[in-house]
Design a protein around this motif. Structure first.
Motif, PDB file in Angstrom:
ATOM      1  N   ALA A   1      34.411   2.596 -17.819  1.00 14.87           N
ATOM      2  CA  ALA A   1      35.484   2.546 -18.810  1.00 14.87           C
ATOM      3  C   ALA A   1      35.451   3.754 -19.733  1.00 14.87           C
ATOM      4  CB  ALA A   1      35.378   1.256 -19.622  1.00 14.87           C
ATOM      5  N   LEU A   2      34.262   4.291 -19.961  1.00  9.05           N
ATOM      6  CA  LEU A   2      34.116   5.438 -20.860  1.00  9.05           C
ATOM      7  C   LEU A   2      34.096   6.765 -20.107  1.00  9.05           C
ATOM      8  CD1 LEU A   2      31.293   3.955 -23.123  1.00  9.05           C
ATOM      9  CD2 LEU A   2      33.726   4.189 -23.730  1.00  9.05           C
ATOM     10  N   ALA A   3      34.226   6.703 -18.778  1.00 14.22           N
ATOM     11  CA  ALA A   3      34.116   7.902 -17.941  1.00 14.22           C
ATOM     12  C   ALA A   3      32.810   8.628 -18.224  1.00 14.22           C
ATOM     13  CB  ALA A   3      35.311   8.827 -18.152  1.00 14.22           C
ATOM     14  N   ALA A   4      31.738   7.842 -18.379  1.00  9.96           N
ATOM     15  CA  ALA A   4      30.407   8.390 -18.659  1.00  9.96           C
ATOM     16  C   ALA A   4      29.588   8.358 -17.376  1.00  9.96           C
ATOM     17  CB  ALA A   4      29.724   7.570 -19.753  1.00  9.96           C
ATOM     18  N   HIS A   5      29.356   9.508 -16.798  1.00 11.43           N
ATOM     19  CA  HIS A   5      28.688   9.553 -15.497  1.00 11.43           C
ATOM     20  C   HIS A   5      27.399  10.366 -15.518  1.00 11.43           C
ATOM     21  CE1 HIS A   5      32.278   7.625 -14.045  1.00 11.43           C
ATOM     22  NE2 HIS A   5      33.025   8.658 -14.385  1.00 11.43           N
ATOM     23  N   ALA A   6      27.033  10.886 -16.667  1.00 13.98           N
ATOM     24  CA  ALA A   6      25.801  11.665 -16.768  1.00 13.98           C
ATOM     25  C   ALA A   6      24.614  10.722 -16.934  1.00 13.98           C
ATOM     26  CB  ALA A   6      25.881  12.626 -17.945  1.00 13.98           C
ATOM     27  N   SER A   7      23.656  10.822 -16.029  1.00 16.54           N
ATOM     28  CA  SER A   7      22.450  10.002 -16.111  1.00 16.54           C
ATOM     29  C   SER A   7      21.361  10.776 -16.842  1.00 16.54           C
ATOM     30  CB  SER A   7      21.969   9.623 -14.707  1.00 16.54           C
ATOM     31  OG  SER A   7      20.788   8.842 -14.772  1.00 16.54           O
ATOM     32  N   VAL A   8      20.626  10.082 -17.684  1.00 12.59           N
ATOM     33  CA  VAL A   8      19.572  10.733 -18.467  1.00 12.59           C
ATOM     34  C   VAL A   8      18.385   9.788 -18.565  1.00 12.59           C
ATOM     35  CG1 VAL A   8      20.579   9.891 -20.631  1.00 12.59           C
ATOM     36  CG2 VAL A   8      19.012  11.825 -20.687  1.00 12.59           C
ATOM     37  N   GLU A   9      17.198  10.348 -18.587  1.00  9.98           N
ATOM     38  CA  GLU A   9      15.992   9.554 -18.757  1.00  9.98           C
ATOM     39  C   GLU A   9      15.338   9.901 -20.088  1.00  9.98           C
ATOM     40  OE1 GLU A   9      13.251   9.245 -15.550  1.00  9.98           O
ATOM     41  OE2 GLU A   9      14.810   9.478 -14.000  1.00  9.98           O
ATOM     42  N   LEU A  10      14.854   8.888 -20.790  1.00  4.12           N
ATOM     43  CA  LEU A  10      14.130   9.131 -22.030  1.00  4.12           C
ATOM     44  C   LEU A  10      12.694   9.516 -21.711  1.00  4.12           C
ATOM     45  CD1 LEU A  10      15.229   6.368 -24.571  1.00  4.12           C
ATOM     46  CD2 LEU A  10      16.167   8.657 -24.213  1.00  4.12           C
ATOM     47  N   PRO A  11      12.203  10.610 -22.256  1.00  2.00           N
ATOM     48  CA  PRO A  11      10.812  10.992 -22.021  1.00  2.00           C
ATOM     49  C   PRO A  11       9.858  10.062 -22.767  1.00  2.00           C
ATOM     50  CG  PRO A  11      11.834  12.467 -23.614  1.00  2.00           C
ATOM     51  CD  PRO A  11      12.928  11.570 -23.098  1.00  2.00           C
ATOM     52  N   LEU A  12       8.715   9.834 -22.185  1.00  3.42           N
ATOM     53  CA  LEU A  12       7.633   9.062 -22.829  1.00  3.42           C
ATOM     54  C   LEU A  12       8.016   7.617 -23.130  1.00  3.42           C
ATOM     55  CD1 LEU A  12       6.325  11.713 -25.408  1.00  3.42           C
ATOM     56  CD2 LEU A  12       5.447  11.240 -23.115  1.00  3.42           C
ATOM     57  N   VAL A  13       9.043   7.081 -22.463  1.00  2.00           N
ATOM     58  CA  VAL A  13       9.555   5.770 -22.852  1.00  2.00           C
ATOM     59  C   VAL A  13       8.532   4.661 -22.623  1.00  2.00           C
ATOM     60  CG1 VAL A  13      10.725   5.411 -20.624  1.00  2.00           C
ATOM     61  CG2 VAL A  13      11.495   4.169 -22.644  1.00  2.00           C
ATOM     62  N   GLU A  14       7.790   4.714 -21.537  1.00  2.00           N
ATOM     63  CA  GLU A  14       6.808   3.662 -21.291  1.00  2.00           C
ATOM     64  C   GLU A  14       5.664   3.729 -22.303  1.00  2.00           C
ATOM     65  OE1 GLU A  14       5.585   3.611 -17.230  1.00  2.00           O
ATOM     66  OE2 GLU A  14       7.574   3.089 -16.478  1.00  2.00           O
ATOM     67  N   ALA A  15       5.237   4.928 -22.637  1.00  2.00           N
ATOM     68  CA  ALA A  15       4.204   5.076 -23.662  1.00  2.00           C
ATOM     69  C   ALA A  15       4.736   4.612 -25.012  1.00  2.00           C
ATOM     70  CB  ALA A  15       3.745   6.528 -23.737  1.00  2.00           C
ATOM     71  N   GLY A  16       5.999   4.918 -25.294  1.00  2.00           N
ATOM     72  CA  GLY A  16       6.602   4.482 -26.546  1.00  2.00           C
ATOM     73  C   GLY A  16       6.674   2.976 -26.656  1.00  2.00           C
ATOM     74  N   ARG A  17       7.020   2.316 -25.551  1.00  2.00           N
ATOM     75  CA  ARG A  17       7.093   0.860 -25.592  1.00  2.00           C
ATOM     76  C   ARG A  17       5.698   0.251 -25.763  1.00  2.00           C
ATOM     77  NH1 ARG A  17       6.970  -4.274 -21.942  1.00  2.00           N
ATOM     78  NH2 ARG A  17       7.876  -5.687 -23.458  1.00  2.00           N
ATOM     79  N   ALA A  18       4.704   0.821 -25.101  1.00  2.00           N
ATOM     80  CA  ALA A  18       3.341   0.321 -25.248  1.00  2.00           C
ATOM     81  C   ALA A  18       2.866   0.466 -26.692  1.00  2.00           C
ATOM     82  CB  ALA A  18       2.408   1.078 -24.306  1.00  2.00           C
ATOM     83  N   ALA A  19       3.171   1.608 -27.310  1.00  2.00           N
ATOM     84  CA  ALA A  19       2.800   1.818 -28.703  1.00  2.00           C
ATOM     85  C   ALA A  19       3.508   0.815 -29.602  1.00  2.00           C
ATOM     86  CB  ALA A  19       3.149   3.249 -29.123  1.00  2.00           C
TER      87      ALA A  19
ATOM     88  N   TYR B   1       6.926  10.258 -29.224  1.00  2.00           N
ATOM     89  CA  TYR B   1       8.055   9.693 -28.480  1.00  2.00           C
ATOM     90  C   TYR B   1       9.363   9.887 -29.255  1.00  2.00           C
ATOM     91  CZ  TYR B   1      11.060   5.872 -26.750  1.00  2.00           C
ATOM     92  OH  TYR B   1      12.111   5.112 -26.291  1.00  2.00           O
ATOM     93  N   ALA B   2       9.351   9.610 -30.561  1.00  2.00           N
ATOM     94  CA  ALA B   2      10.556   9.766 -31.380  1.00  2.00           C
ATOM     95  C   ALA B   2      11.032  11.217 -31.377  1.00  2.00           C
ATOM     96  CB  ALA B   2      10.283   9.295 -32.804  1.00  2.00           C
ATOM     97  N   GLU B   3      10.101  12.160 -31.443  1.00  2.00           N
ATOM     98  CA  GLU B   3      10.481  13.572 -31.440  1.00  2.00           C
ATOM     99  C   GLU B   3      11.075  13.978 -30.096  1.00  2.00           C
ATOM    100  OE1 GLU B   3       6.798  15.362 -32.544  1.00  2.00           O
ATOM    101  OE2 GLU B   3       7.109  15.064 -34.705  1.00  2.00           O
ATOM    102  N   ALA B   4      10.531  13.422 -29.008  1.00  5.03           N
ATOM    103  CA  ALA B   4      11.064  13.740 -27.680  1.00  5.03           C
ATOM    104  C   ALA B   4      12.473  13.178 -27.510  1.00  5.03           C
ATOM    105  CB  ALA B   4      10.135  13.179 -26.603  1.00  5.03           C
ATOM    106  N   VAL B   5      12.694  11.958 -28.012  1.00  9.53           N
ATOM    107  CA  VAL B   5      14.024  11.342 -27.910  1.00  9.53           C
ATOM    108  C   VAL B   5      15.026  12.095 -28.777  1.00  9.53           C
ATOM    109  CG1 VAL B   5      15.357   9.250 -28.393  1.00  9.53           C
ATOM    110  CG2 VAL B   5      13.125   9.086 -27.272  1.00  9.53           C
ATOM    111  N   ALA B   6      14.588  12.588 -29.923  1.00  8.47           N
ATOM    112  CA  ALA B   6      15.490  13.354 -30.789  1.00  8.47           C
ATOM    113  C   ALA B   6      16.053  14.565 -30.063  1.00  8.47           C
ATOM    114  CB  ALA B   6      14.754  13.785 -32.056  1.00  8.47           C
ATOM    115  N   ARG B   7      15.263  15.162 -29.185  1.00  9.05           N
ATOM    116  CA  ARG B   7      15.758  16.312 -28.425  1.00  9.05           C
ATOM    117  C   ARG B   7      16.833  15.904 -27.421  1.00  9.05           C
ATOM    118  NH1 ARG B   7      10.239  17.793 -29.180  1.00  9.05           N
ATOM    119  NH2 ARG B   7       9.552  16.779 -27.249  1.00  9.05           N
ATOM    120  N   VAL B   8      16.741  14.677 -26.905  1.00 12.49           N
ATOM    121  CA  VAL B   8      17.787  14.173 -25.999  1.00 12.49           C
ATOM    122  C   VAL B   8      19.129  14.097 -26.739  1.00 12.49           C
ATOM    123  CG1 VAL B   8      18.539  12.188 -24.620  1.00 12.49           C
ATOM    124  CG2 VAL B   8      16.141  12.907 -24.570  1.00 12.49           C
TER     125      VAL B   8
END
Length: 216
Positions: free
Chosen positions: A39-57, A110-117
């Motif tokens: 619906a949003l014509a959003a087709h770009a896929s992106v992965e968050l860096p360090l996401v599993e480590a961030g969730r564990a923390a 993790y927060a700093e890496a996501v900020a770059r996304v």
């Protein structure tokens, strides 16, 4: 805020979270995200860096903070707590301080890496839950052939987002499940609630999401 909602999504860079957020979501949840993305014509896929480590923390930090919040009551009237919650709080109270200090450092990285996304995207899409709501009393649910306990895992897609303070609007998508809606997260950069709400308003106007009032 209200005048901003009518601006729609024109000019917004919207990405769809893959990787961790696809691997830990069932078919109904990914279908809900795909419907919103189309619906949003959003087709770009992106992965968050360090996401599993961030969730564990986040898991360690929230357990320790939850235990600290309830510690006085646990000491005085532990029998009043729901047993599984009580056990989790007690476990959090026993976590070594060194673990929490390290978890805080991981969360910051993790927060700093996501900020770059968010230098490349304004809003990110992800499922809010791995599946639709489970039956009352269910202790386990199945995602992609894996049986998981409900309590620690129903929030596995939101915890990596909330733990670093990202604003989110979760919108209910109907039709991916026979009788229940499934939430889709509209995730924005810190202090950009306006962007998440703009996308939510556009989806509601288009009839893609809706929050009907239940009748008694």
């Amino acid at each position: 805020m209200a005048p901003l909602l009518v601006r729609g999504t024109q000019g917004l860079r919207i990405g769809v979270l893959g990787g961790y957020f696809r691997a830990n979501a069932g078919a109904e949840a990914t279908a809900a995200v795909d419907r919103v993305a189309d619906a949003l014509a959003a087709h770009a896929s992106v992965e968050l860096p360090l996401v599993e480590a961030g969730r564990a923390a986040a898991f360690l930090i929230t357990n320790a903070e939850g235990a600290a919040l309830h510690l006085d009551d646990l000491r005085r009237r532990a029998h009043d707590f729901e047993p599984l919650s009580r056990d989790r709080f007690l476990a959090g109270a026993l976590l070594p301080a060194a673990w929490i200090a390290r978890a805080q450092r991981v969360r910051r990285a993790y927060a700093e890496a996501v900020a770059r996304v968010f230098g490349r995207f304004d809003v990110l899409l992800a499922p809010a839950t791995p599946s639709a709501a489970t039956p009352v009393g269910a202790e386990r649910f199945e995602i992609n052939g894996q049986s998981l306990p409900v309590r620690p895992n129903m929030g596995l897609l939101t915890q990596p987002i909330s733990c670093i303070g990202l604003p989110v609007c979760s919108v209910p998508v109907w039709g991916a499940h026979a009788r229940l809606p499934i939430g889709v997260q509209l995730i924005a950069a810190p202090w950009r609630e306006d962007l998440a709400l703009r996308v939510a308003a556009a989806l509601e106007d288009a009839g893609v999401v809706r929050a009907p009032v239940a009748t008694l």
